[in-house]
Write an enzyme that holds these catalytic residues in place. Structure first.
Site, PDB file in Angstrom:
ATOM      1  N   SER A 175       6.236   3.590   8.837  1.00 36.28           N
ATOM      2  CA  SER A 175       5.244   4.181   9.476  1.00 36.28           C
ATOM      3  C   SER A 175       4.854   3.863  10.523  1.00 36.28           C
ATOM      4  CB  SER A 175       3.797   4.676   7.719  1.00 36.28           C
ATOM      5  OG  SER A 175       3.001   5.417   8.440  1.00 36.28           O
ATOM      6  N   HIS A 176       3.366   3.984  10.861  1.00 37.63           N
ATOM      7  CA  HIS A 176       2.805   3.758  12.226  1.00 37.63           C
ATOM      8  C   HIS A 176       3.124   1.500  12.617  1.00 37.63           C
ATOM      9  CE1 HIS A 176       0.579   1.718   9.433  1.00 37.63           C
ATOM     10  NE2 HIS A 176       0.588   0.311   9.398  1.00 37.63           N
ATOM     11  N   ASP A 216       1.999   9.857  13.819  1.00 35.26           N
ATOM     12  CA  ASP A 216       2.925   8.816  13.506  1.00 35.26           C
ATOM     13  C   ASP A 216       4.133   8.843  12.918  1.00 35.26           C
ATOM     14  OD1 ASP A 216       2.578   9.139  10.832  1.00 35.26           O
ATOM     15  OD2 ASP A 216       1.860   7.632  10.141  1.00 35.26           O
ATOM     16  N   LYS A 266       9.749   3.991   0.446  1.00 35.23           N
ATOM     17  CA  LYS A 266       9.327   4.058  -0.198  1.00 35.23           C
ATOM     18  C   LYS A 266       9.702   5.312  -1.357  1.00 35.23           C
ATOM     19  CE  LYS A 266       6.805   6.855   3.049  1.00 35.23           C
ATOM     20  NZ  LYS A 266       5.646   7.765   3.485  1.00 35.23           N
ATOM     21  N   ARG A 311      -8.527  -6.766   7.561  1.00 39.55           N
ATOM     22  CA  ARG A 311      -9.699  -5.652   7.819  1.00 39.55           C
ATOM     23  C   ARG A 311     -10.888  -5.488   7.723  1.00 39.55           C
ATOM     24  NH1 ARG A 311      -5.244  -2.555   9.532  1.00 39.55           N
ATOM     25  NH2 ARG A 311      -4.094  -2.098   7.937  1.00 39.55           N
ATOM     26  N   GLU A 369      -8.688   9.333   4.752  1.00 42.67           N
ATOM     27  CA  GLU A 369      -8.925   7.827   5.265  1.00 42.67           C
ATOM     28  C   GLU A 369      -9.149   7.406   5.816  1.00 42.67           C
ATOM     29  OE1 GLU A 369      -6.454   5.161   2.440  1.00 42.67           O
ATOM     30  OE2 GLU A 369      -4.421   7.111   2.694  1.00 42.67           O
ATOM     31  N   ASP A 381       6.052   8.409  11.494  1.00 44.94           N
ATOM     32  CA  ASP A 381       6.583   9.167   9.956  1.00 44.94           C
ATOM     33  C   ASP A 381       5.617  10.810   9.700  1.00 44.94           C
ATOM     34  OD1 ASP A 381       4.582   8.165   8.862  1.00 44.94           O
ATOM     35  OD2 ASP A 381       5.258   7.660   6.728  1.00 44.94           O
ATOM     36  N   ARG A 421       7.889  -2.443   3.008  1.00 42.24           N
ATOM     37  CA  ARG A 421       8.280  -2.581   4.272  1.00 42.24           C
ATOM     38  C   ARG A 421       8.156  -4.386   4.692  1.00 42.24           C
ATOM     39  NH1 ARG A 421       3.061   0.802   7.165  1.00 42.24           N
ATOM     40  NH2 ARG A 421       3.923   3.381   5.246  1.00 42.24           N
ATOM     41  N   THR A 441      -7.689   1.948  -1.368  1.00 40.37           N
ATOM     42  CA  THR A 441      -7.174   2.814  -0.359  1.00 40.37           C
ATOM     43  C   THR A 441      -5.376   3.216  -0.936  1.00 40.37           C
ATOM     44  OG1 THR A 441      -7.946   1.615   1.424  1.00 40.37           O
ATOM     45  CG2 THR A 441      -6.257   1.418   2.491  1.00 40.37           C
ATOM     46  N   ASP A 453       2.678  11.193   9.507  1.00 39.64           N
ATOM     47  CA  ASP A 453       1.805  11.516   8.278  1.00 39.64           C
ATOM     48  C   ASP A 453      -0.326  11.174   8.409  1.00 39.64           C
ATOM     49  OD1 ASP A 453       2.002   9.032   7.687  1.00 39.64           O
ATOM     50  OD2 ASP A 453       2.302   8.326   6.082  1.00 39.64           O
ATOM     51  N   ARG A 454       0.010  10.491   9.909  1.00 43.14           N
ATOM     52  CA  ARG A 454      -0.766  10.495  10.531  1.00 43.14           C
ATOM     53  C   ARG A 454      -1.536  11.046  11.765  1.00 43.14           C
ATOM     54  NH1 ARG A 454      -2.353   3.743  10.925  1.00 43.14           N
ATOM     55  NH2 ARG A 454      -2.010   3.136   8.635  1.00 43.14           N
ATOM     56  N   THR A 488       0.670  -1.015   0.047  1.00 45.79           N
ATOM     57  CA  THR A 488      -0.124   0.065  -0.705  1.00 45.79           C
ATOM     58  C   THR A 488       1.485   1.110  -0.130  1.00 45.79           C
ATOM     59  OG1 THR A 488      -1.309  -1.231   1.180  1.00 45.79           O
ATOM     60  CG2 THR A 488      -2.194   1.161   1.019  1.00 45.79           C
ATOM     61  N   LYS A 495      -0.100  12.734   2.573  1.00 43.76           N
ATOM     62  CA  LYS A 495      -1.314  13.010   3.914  1.00 43.76           C
ATOM     63  C   LYS A 495      -0.385  13.400   4.796  1.00 43.76           C
ATOM     64  CE  LYS A 495      -1.677   8.230   5.530  1.00 43.76           C
ATOM     65  NZ  LYS A 495      -1.158   7.108   4.352  1.00 43.76           N
TER      66      LYS A 495
HETATM   67  C1  G16 Z   1      -0.284   3.738   4.124  1.00 43.62           C
HETATM   68  C2  G16 Z   1      -0.612   4.362   3.255  1.00 43.62           C
HETATM   69  C3  G16 Z   1      -2.622   4.790   3.337  1.00 43.62           C
HETATM   70  C4  G16 Z   1      -3.422   3.568   3.715  1.00 43.62           C
HETATM   71  C5  G16 Z   1      -2.714   2.745   5.249  1.00 43.62           C
HETATM   72  C6  G16 Z   1      -3.343   1.761   5.998  1.00 43.62           C
HETATM   73  O1  G16 Z   1      -0.846   4.708   5.923  1.00 43.62           O
HETATM   74  O2  G16 Z   1      -0.386   5.410   3.186  1.00 43.62           O
HETATM   75  O3  G16 Z   1      -2.713   5.405   2.557  1.00 43.62           O
HETATM   76  O4  G16 Z   1      -4.589   4.223   4.463  1.00 43.62           O
HETATM   77  O5  G16 Z   1      -1.213   2.027   4.593  1.00 43.62           O
HETATM   78  O6  G16 Z   1      -2.611   0.629   4.197  1.00 43.62           O
HETATM   79  P1  G16 Z   1      -3.847  -1.187   4.941  1.00 43.62           P
HETATM   80  O7  G16 Z   1      -4.326  -0.938   4.784  1.00 43.62           O
HETATM   81  O8  G16 Z   1      -2.956  -1.836   3.218  1.00 43.62           O
HETATM   82  O9  G16 Z   1      -2.573  -1.568   5.164  1.00 43.62           O
HETATM   83  P2  G16 Z   1       0.448   4.438   6.473  1.00 43.62           P
HETATM   84  O10 G16 Z   1       0.625   6.155   7.382  1.00 43.62           O
HETATM   85  O11 G16 Z   1       1.224   3.201   7.009  1.00 43.62           O
HETATM   86  O12 G16 Z   1       1.834   5.327   5.074  1.00 43.62           O
END
Ligand code: G16
Length: 543
Positions: free
Chosen positions: A113-114, A277, A126, A496, A363, A279, A22, A344, A281-282, A18, A376
């Site tokens: 990210s998170h 989070d 990324k 999910r 999102e 990085d 990772r 997503t 962005d959340r 996504t 974001k």
């Molecule tokens: C990433 C993506 C988002 C996505 C999220 C969850 O967030 O940038 O657009 O909504 O993952 O994705 P999934 O449901 O496929 O785990 P982040 O903050 O991890 O970069």
């Protein structure tokens, strides 16, 4: 400058998900693993010769080492200029901004990210393109295909470049600019929001608690909230980025940011709580005694955007990812705005913003942003909220109540079943897919299915199609459940389940979300047979 050309062979599994690639950190540390992926990225974009790149990361374990590898490989590829955050730190939105204001050809962001960080946790890479946004699928597909045929990579032989002080240096022919990670981002925020109003709000005694979760937004939030806007010292907590995020998940939701939730539910809670989070962005928004779902947050920002200087002349349109609640759709309908539904992944919003079709996007996964960058943006969302509160003088509670009274309420929750065996998760989805045409008309747990499909997105700008983006099941009366497998996990599959029900009766809009959603939760369980497929009685994480 000596450039070494190293023979290598393809390494399996380097398919970006996504949001980038990772994996467990120890996977990234394997010989050639990172180098293969970076070289595949260079190959996929026609090389980096003569190009300008941005580089930074969220400070997690392996961030600094990986940054040195990227620097040396950028120099080996002939890049002209590389802009890197001091100590190899940049939040994702700050990196996006630097790409845009420097007219860079792209950037590498080192982050999972998170996801938790540390030697036994996760790492990620990324690639963002010249618009500042995450590479679209056409490019990530090319990167993956390059990883499958790679035979060599090039890397400059050199000592580590000193990234500890802002300034300019060289690596061979490549100019390296080490920049303060916060400065340009702060300047952008000052342009977008009414800082004088927010400053006056803090001066009036309004109390905020921002939890940076030991991650990259610490320095940004400290500089902006405490430094420029005058929030008292101590308003930003967990503000120093740590390589393991203090052992926690830097994921701003009621589970992983429980400490903040507890404080916001206490009698002496501050007026406003927020978290970001790994990085940056959340975001999570919490009022005194009230958690605001990310879907509602997007709707509130859309409804009140005209109160903020940057959006005072109105929004071009709005967009949300498919599993995000349809709260923003109600706002868009009332305000006469176009509302787009994308798969997503933030990468799907890029074309809509570049084409001038949307200004705000969001999102359910705690991401909100606008066309100020192409990612974001956690702290931006917090400043947006503060600007609205400063302008209206309302509390978060009052604002939310007025919003639901005006637009109706979309009760919403997400259930995550983590580290499910891949074949079991795939079987659950396959079984749903096989029954899609039979479901409409059936009544399950007192809910009648009106529509069932596997979401396919047709990008209105570039005409591309992204199929199999999640199973959507809609019920009479507006309830909905969505099933999909996460694209960001690093262990097995994460199922999910996104659950939503709609309430328009003013007498019931303040109901307890758990009660309001009980019916659709039961219907989802029965339709998908979650227990029988996964052996799980309950989700691991409910947000
Ligand atoms: C990433 C993506 C988002 C996505 C999220 C969850 O967030 O940038 O657009 O909504 O993952 O994705 P999934 O449901 O496929 O785990 P982040 O903050 O991890 O970069």
């Amino acid at each position: 400058m000596t450039i070494n050309t190293i023979a290598t062979t393809p390494i399996e599994g380097q398919k970006p998900g996504t949001s980038g690639l990772r994996k467990k950190t120890h996977v990234f540390k394997q010989p050639h693993y990172l180098e293969n992926f970076i070289q595949a990225t260079w190959n996929a974009i026609g090389g980096v010769s003569g190009k300008t790149l941005v580089l930074g990361g969220d400070g997690r374990h392996f961030n600094k080492r990986a940054a040195q590898v990227v620097l040396r490989m950028a120099a080996a590829g002939g890049a002209k200029r590389l802009i890197v955050g001091q100590d190899a730190l940049l939040s994702t939105p700050a990196a996006s901004n630097l790409i845009r204001i420097n007219g860079a050809d792209g950037g590498i962001i080192l982050s999972a990210s998170h996801n938790p960080g540390g030697p036994d946790e996760d790492f990620g890479v990324k690639f963002n393109t010249s618009n500042g946004g995450p590479a679209p699928e056409s490019i990530t597909d090319r990167i993956f295909s390059e990883t499958q045929k790679i035979s060599e990579y090039s890397i400059v032989e050199s000592h580590d470049v000193d990234l500890s002080t802002p300034g300019t240096t060289r690596l061979g022919d490549m100019q390296i600019e080490v920049v303060d990670p916060v400065a340009a981002y702060q300047a952008l925020m000052e342009k977008l929001f009414d800082f004088a109003k927010i400053r006056a709000l803090f001066a009036s005694g309004f109390r905020v608690r921002f939890d940076a979760m030991h991650a990259v937004t610490g320095p940004y939030a400290t500089a902006i909230l405490q430094g420029v806007l005058g929030a008292p010292a101590g308003s930003v907590v967990n503000a120093t980025p740590l390589t393991d995020f203090g052992g926690g998940h830097p994921d701003p939701n009621p589970i992983w940011a429980k400490d903040l939730i507890d404080r916001m539910m206490a009698d002496d809670a501050p007026d406003f709580g927020a978290a970001s989070d790994g990085d940056g962005d959340r975001n999570m928004i919490v009022g005194r005694g009230l958690y605001v779902t990310p879907s509602d947050s997007l709707a509130v920002l859309a409804a009140n955007a005209r109160l903020v200087p940057a959006y005072a002349s109105g929004l071009a349109g709005v967009a949300r990812s498919m599993p995000t609640s349809r709260a923003v759709d109600r706002v868009a309908e009332t305000l006469g705005l176009q509302c787009y539904e994308t798969p997503t992944g933030w990468k799907f919003f890029g074309n809509l913003m570049d084409d001038g079709r949307v200004t705000l996007c969001g999102e359910e996964s705690a991401g909100t942003g606008s066309d100020h960058v192409r990612e974001k943006d956690g702290l931006w969302a917090v400043l947006f909220w503060l600007n609205i509160l400063a302008e209206t003088g309302q509390s978060v509670q009052d604002l939310m109540r007025a919003h639901w009274q005006r637009f109706g309420r979309n009760f919403y929750t997400r259930h995550d079943y983590e580290a499910v065996e891949m074949d079991k998760a795939n079987a659950l989805i396959a079984s749903l897919r096989a029954r899609l045409s039979d479901l409409p008309g059936q009544t399950i747990a007192a809910k009648t299915v009106t529509q069932a499909d596997d979401f396919s997105y047709h990008d209105p700008v570039d005409g591309s199609t992204s199929a199999h983006q999640g199973i959507r099941i809609a019920f009479e009366g507006g309830a909905r459940v969505v099933f999909r497998l996460s694209g960001t996990g690093t262990e097995g599959a994460t199922l999910r389940v996104y659950l939503e029900d709609v309430e328009e009766d003013p007498a019931r809009i303040f109901a307890d979300p758990a009660e309001a959603l009980a019916g659709v939760i039961e219907a989802a369980q029965q339709i998908a047979g979650i227990r029988s497929h996964t052996g799980r009685d309950a989700p691991d994480v409910t947000t």
